[in-house]
Scaffold this motif. Structure first.
Motif: not given
Length: 552
Positions: A358-385
């Motif tokens: 369970x501990x590994x699951x939650x820590x791995x999910x944190x990494x996946x969320x951060x990676x997803x947030x970076x990709x998705x935010x950069x995509x939306x930032x480009x459109x806003x720019x």
């Protein structure tokens, strides 16, 4: 009661001094004394295996007894309890309440006691607890202590200047959204027209550039740098003074802008507290709240379930399906059966899963969320720019379409883009940190770095750790240690896939304990799924008769 009795665990319940039929007056020290009396009584009856369950203020007695009676206490469950009584008062009522606790000498510190316990330890936490807020929760203090004990290269170091800047940016956008979404009609009188033509500026500064620095000693830090051109930024007072202008030119972009920031605000989450929760729920200490959220993120991981649609990558889908099935429940807290999960399968999961998984699951999910947030935010930032650098067709009324008004609009657009760039830099630094600590750590150790790093060195206010070498050496190590491209995100998650993936840094749960999240409030009862998870911990602790228990 049936949960405990069915597992061969006898219960001893008592009232604190001053409650029920117990005489005397309650106080933190008296609670500990009452617990000592109970342990002495149980020892006199020949009891040699004791588990201590302390909820809320009971955590004070629980942590005390588990620390000072290691000969008989084999299990400590600290359920929805505080780090210190002073913190609980401060974050619930304000500084005056914390001072009152000091004046009355009603002090109680759980952190040191919990840290020194060597029995099996479990922290039960409701992130939405309205009595003991997250900043005062024992789990948050433990996460901060864990980070302090880590080597510098193993933790995400962020300076107070960076966190303060993020908090100010979030406030800026909150005010901007409130203006764009307000129902009342703004009417610009002559005074407002003058204000719109003569803007005030928050500060004059170089455009912020967040970089992940990796020093010769291996330490990582996030710092604010310059070099992207000087701009004068408008701030919250200017927005308030020019509400009609702001609403006129930003309303067409408001939904798109909010969607981009929601990606960061909701995806970056530490133990159930999102970045948005931390920044909007603690206006008087937003910087500290953000630091606590980042500590919980690194130590305990992310609580929420994987998002639908495979947006977090194939690594999460394959590796953690069993845990997600085990934790799935409906709004009433009852297990949510699906066609793919039979009762027999649920029993098998209860026997095969472990707290470490369970501990590994939650820590791995944190990494996946951060990676997803970076990709998705950069995509939306480009459109806003693209939208904000070509603001053709925006409507500026009441005679504000002259050259000065256009300049004001351009400055506002530049401020928004500046803040988006700062947010992107912060999220990218977090994502890249996880990559560097998981993938580059073997490289650092092979070259003799990190083994002699000072342990337990707390971060300085500026965010600098270790002894930075030359810029060339730092840049070379950064390039070698940190994957920079978006395409590396998928490779990174694939690298965490499977049982052979070991997340870094390794956390000693004999010291930090384990964590279990609930959603029943401060005084609510654990539901079916939460009790099933608790049963896993009892089995791991070897406490009670759990070996033949059907679901755990």
């Amino acid at each position: 009661l049936s949960f405990w009795l069915s597992r061969g665990i006898s219960l001893f319940l008592f009232n604190y001094a001053g409650y029920g039929c117990s005489t005397g007056k309650p106080s933190p020290s008296r609670i500990g004394f009452d617990g000592e009396s109970v342990v002495a009584y149980l020892k006199s009856k020949g009891i040699t295996q004791i588990g201590v369950y302390g909820r809320s203020i009971g955590g004070v007695a629980g942590c005390h007894l588990a620390r000072y009676h290691p000969d008989v206490v084999q299990l400590l469950i600290a359920d929805r309890t505080m780090s210190t009584l002073e913190n609980a008062a401060r974050y619930m009522y304000g500084a005056w309440a914390a001072r009152g606790i000091k004046l009355t000498a009603m002090m109680a510190d759980n952190v040191d006691n919990f840290w020194e316990v060597r029995a099996y330890k479990l922290l039960i936490v409701d992130p939405a607890d309205t009595m003991i807020l997250d900043l005062a929760a024992l789990r948050t203090a433990v996460a901060m202590r864990v980070l302090e004990q880590m080597a510098p290269e193993e933790r995400f170091v962020v300076g107070d200047d960076v966190l303060t800047n993020i908090a100010e940016i979030w406030q800026f956008f909150s005010v901007l959204f409130a203006m764009c979404e307000a129902d009342d009609d703004f009417s610009m009188d002559p005074a407002e027209t003058v204000q719109a033509r003569q803007p005030t500026f928050l500060r004059e500064e170089p455009r912020t550039d967040f970089r992940l620095k990796v020093s010769e000693g291996g330490s990582t830090q996030t710092a604010a740098g310059g070099g992207l051109g000087n701009e004068r930024l408008v701030g919250v007072p200017w927005l308030e003074d020019n509400a009609m202008l702001v609403r006129s030119i930003m309303s067409p972009h408001c939904d798109q802008l909010r969607a981009a920031l929601d990606v960061v605000g909701e995806s970056i989450e530490g133990g159930g507290i999102t970045l948005n929760d931390a920044l909007t729920g603690n206006p008087n200490c937003a910087c500290w709240a953000l630091r606590c959220t980042l500590a919980n993120l690194q130590v305990w991981g992310t609580l929420g379930e994987r998002r639908e649609g495979g947006e977090l990558g194939s690594g999460m889908q394959a590796a953690d399906r069993d845990i997600e099935q085990f934790l799935r429940k409906d709004a009433d807290g009852e297990y949510l059966m699906t066609p793919r999960v039979s009762m027999r399968r649920l029993v098998e999961l209860g026997r095969s899963l472990s707290p470490e998984m369970f501990t590994t699951y939650h820590r791995r999910l944190a990494r996946a969320r951060a990676s997803h947030a970076r990709r998705e935010f950069r995509r939306r930032q480009s459109a806003l720019q693209s939208a904000l650098t070509q603001p053709a067709g925006c409507s500026i009324t009441s005679g504000a379409g002259d050259m000065q008004a256009s300049e004001n609009a351009e400055r506002l657009f530049r401020t928004v883009l500046h803040h988006l760039t700062s947010m992107e830099g912060f999220v990218s630094s977090l994502s890249r940190f996880f990559k560097s600590v998981d993938l580059a750590k073997p490289h650092i150790r092979q070259h003799g770095h990190g083994s002699d790093a000072p342990q337990g060195c707390p971060p300085s206010s500026s965010g600098a750790l270790g002894t930075p070498k030359s810029r060339a050496a730092s840049s070379a190590r950064e390039e070698a240690a940190v994957p920079l491209s978006d395409s590396s995100d998928e490779k990174f998650m694939d690298g965490l896939k499977g049982s052979g993936a070991v997340l870094q840094p390794t956390i000693d749960h004999a010291t930090s304990g384990y964590i279990m999240h609930v959603d029943c409030g401060h005084n609510g009862l654990l539901d079916e799924v939460e009790l099933r998870q608790l049963s896993l911990h009892l089995r791991a602790a070897g406490f009670g008769r759990t070996a033949n228990d059907e679901l755990g």
